[in-house]
Design a protein around this motif. Sequence first.
Motif, mmCIF file in Angstrom:
data_model
loop_
_atom_site.group_PDB
_atom_site.id
_atom_site.type_symbol
_atom_site.label_atom_id
_atom_site.label_comp_id
_atom_site.label_asym_id
_atom_site.label_seq_id
_atom_site.Cartn_x
_atom_site.Cartn_y
_atom_site.Cartn_z
ATOM 1 N N GLN A 25 0.823 -1.198 0.000
ATOM 2 C CA GLN A 25 0.000 0.000 0.000
ATOM 3 C C GLN A 25 0.862 1.255 0.000
ATOM 4 O O GLN A 25 1.950 1.259 0.577
ATOM 5 N N LYS A 26 0.359 2.313 -0.619
ATOM 6 C CA LYS A 26 1.028 3.597 -0.601
ATOM 7 C C LYS A 26 0.241 4.550 0.301
ATOM 8 O O LYS A 26 -0.964 4.730 0.109
ATOM 9 N N VAL A 27 0.938 5.133 1.279
ATOM 10 C CA VAL A 27 0.300 6.031 2.239
ATOM 11 C C VAL A 27 1.216 7.229 2.477
ATOM 12 O O VAL A 27 2.360 7.267 2.019
ATOM 13 N N ARG A 28 0.697 8.204 3.228
ATOM 14 C CA ARG A 28 1.513 9.354 3.614
ATOM 15 C C ARG A 28 2.347 9.015 4.847
ATOM 16 O O ARG A 28 1.885 8.326 5.759
ATOM 17 N N GLY A 29 3.571 9.560 4.888
ATOM 18 C CA GLY A 29 4.416 9.403 6.060
ATOM 19 C C GLY A 29 5.361 10.583 6.200
ATOM 20 O O GLY A 29 5.682 11.258 5.216
ATOM 21 N N VAL A 30 5.816 10.845 7.415
ATOM 22 C CA VAL A 30 6.718 11.973 7.686
ATOM 23 C C VAL A 30 8.143 11.449 7.745
ATOM 24 O O VAL A 30 8.479 10.592 8.579
ATOM 25 N N VAL A 31 8.987 11.976 6.867
ATOM 26 C CA VAL A 31 10.332 11.449 6.674
ATOM 27 C C VAL A 31 11.369 12.517 7.005
ATOM 28 O O VAL A 31 11.221 13.688 6.630
ATOM 29 N N ALA A 32 12.412 12.106 7.727
ATOM 30 C CA ALA A 32 13.584 12.948 7.970
ATOM 31 C C ALA A 32 14.722 12.399 7.115
ATOM 32 O O ALA A 32 15.155 11.260 7.309
ATOM 33 N N HIS A 33 15.192 13.207 6.163
ATOM 34 C CA HIS A 33 16.203 12.729 5.217
ATOM 35 C C HIS A 33 17.632 12.948 5.675
ATOM 36 O O HIS A 33 18.525 12.179 5.311
ATOM 37 N N SER A 34 17.867 14.009 6.440
ATOM 38 C CA SER A 34 19.239 14.282 6.850
ATOM 39 C C SER A 34 19.242 15.086 8.140
ATOM 40 O O SER A 34 18.238 15.713 8.523
ATOM 41 N N LYS A 35 20.379 15.094 8.809
ATOM 42 C CA LYS A 35 20.520 15.691 10.123
ATOM 43 C C LYS A 35 20.151 17.174 10.122
ATOM 44 O O LYS A 35 20.670 17.966 9.342
ATOM 45 N N GLY A 36 19.221 17.531 11.015
ATOM 46 C CA GLY A 36 18.879 18.923 11.222
ATOM 47 C C GLY A 36 18.018 19.561 10.162
ATOM 48 O O GLY A 36 17.674 20.739 10.277
ATOM 49 N N GLN A 37 17.632 18.805 9.142
ATOM 50 C CA GLN A 37 16.836 19.370 8.064
ATOM 51 C C GLN A 37 15.346 19.190 8.340
ATOM 52 O O GLN A 37 14.941 18.216 8.982
ATOM 53 N N PRO A 38 14.514 20.107 7.864
ATOM 54 C CA PRO A 38 13.070 19.974 8.091
ATOM 55 C C PRO A 38 12.526 18.657 7.544
ATOM 56 O O PRO A 38 12.994 18.152 6.519
ATOM 57 N N LYS B 103 11.033 -4.073 5.571
ATOM 58 C CA LYS B 103 11.243 -2.638 5.598
ATOM 59 C C LYS B 103 10.132 -1.902 4.852
ATOM 60 O O LYS B 103 9.685 -2.345 3.792
ATOM 61 N N MET B 104 9.705 -0.782 5.398
ATOM 62 C CA MET B 104 8.901 0.168 4.646
ATOM 63 C C MET B 104 9.859 1.005 3.802
ATOM 64 O O MET B 104 11.028 1.190 4.173
ATOM 65 N N THR B 105 9.381 1.514 2.685
ATOM 66 C CA THR B 105 10.277 2.212 1.760
ATOM 67 C C THR B 105 9.634 3.475 1.203
ATOM 68 O O THR B 105 8.423 3.686 1.311
ATOM 69 N N LEU B 106 10.471 4.301 0.577
ATOM 70 C CA LEU B 106 9.979 5.364 -0.288
ATOM 71 C C LEU B 106 9.557 4.744 -1.618
ATOM 72 O O LEU B 106 9.822 3.561 -1.882
ATOM 73 N N GLU B 107 8.924 5.527 -2.466
ATOM 74 C CA GLU B 107 8.448 4.989 -3.747
ATOM 75 C C GLU B 107 9.581 4.481 -4.624
ATOM 76 O O GLU B 107 9.392 3.566 -5.422
ATOM 77 N N ASP B 108 10.776 5.060 -4.470
ATOM 78 C CA ASP B 108 11.900 4.615 -5.300
ATOM 79 C C ASP B 108 12.620 3.401 -4.733
ATOM 80 O O ASP B 108 13.657 2.980 -5.246
#
Length: 361
Positions: A3-16, A116-121
């Motif tokens: 399934q594809k759903v919305r999620g809140v992701v932190a990609h790198s240190k200190g970034q929004p 694992k859950m993943t991003l679309e890529d």
Amino acid sequence: MPQKVRGVVAHSKGQPVSVETIVIPDPGPGEAVVKVQACGVCHTDLHYREGGINDEFPFLLGHEAAGVVESVGEGVTEVAPGDYVILNWRAVCGQCRACKKGKPWYCFNTHNAAQKMTLEDGTELTPALGIGAFADKTLVHAGQCTKVDPAARPQAAGLLGCGVMAGIGAAVNTGQVGRGDSIAVIGCGGVGDAAIAGAHLAGATTIIAVDMDPKKLDWAKEFGATHTINARESDVVEAIRELTGGHGADVVVDAVGRPETFRQAFDARDLAGIAVLVGVPTPDMTIELPLIEVFGHGGATKSSWYGDCLPSRDFPALIDLYLQGRLPLDKFVSEEIGIDAIEEAFHRMERGEVLRSVVVL
């Protein structure tokens, strides 16, 4: 099918953080997919975003959550689709040396989902505390699902998944505060106020709240504090002793986790009292104590991991107390927000403006 759903992701240190499409696989053996209804914004999520936990970016944030089991994998018997659950991050294994000694709250091999859950890529996500609940749905180990009474509001119930349980457990499980005892709590944010609520529930008669922020001291009174100490204006140790007949408190909880606050907790306890560290220090912090003072105190100095809780035992019991009106979980909910407002909620938390912002999904 995934399934594809919305999620809140932190990609790198200190970034929004950002709201992105994530992919949830079908549950495998021992796993469950949970439809998240509400999730609290905890300091631990901010620690993940700041790289304070580890560097396994990108992170799927969120962990203080309640929701409904949507589907389960092979071999799952503890929960079923439709069950209302609080998610926990210490799903005990039952087999490690702590579990075999009858101390499963110290389990050294807790369960998480294998997939694992993943991003679309296809980029794999690291879920915060093995949960990742700032999402419409999440994949967890079935043991991370604790079934509770569905009458409990998810905005309140989910907070037992981390901070509130940590605080209540620090007082009641680790500190073993009981009827007629005195307790001092240093740091009156969400965890500290939960320790105060737990002490009030357990029958402590002297409950001392310590903080530098008058607003937080006012909050502490709402959870059962009988006395308050402004640490900017008073010597904390001497003030606690004055309020406890000159002896010190039976239990002192450090909900801050700094060398100076831990030393206050150590010095402010009675000779046979218990000092409890539940605030999480950073790896660089150290403390030096005179060994004669360690020897000269009886009692104990303890750390409290997740309030030394056993979710299967503690969550249902605390939810029952909440539904009876004896545990004020709703008071911890400062605001309800949408999934796209988490970054600003982090800032309000840093400024001390809220006990808990809760994401409602």
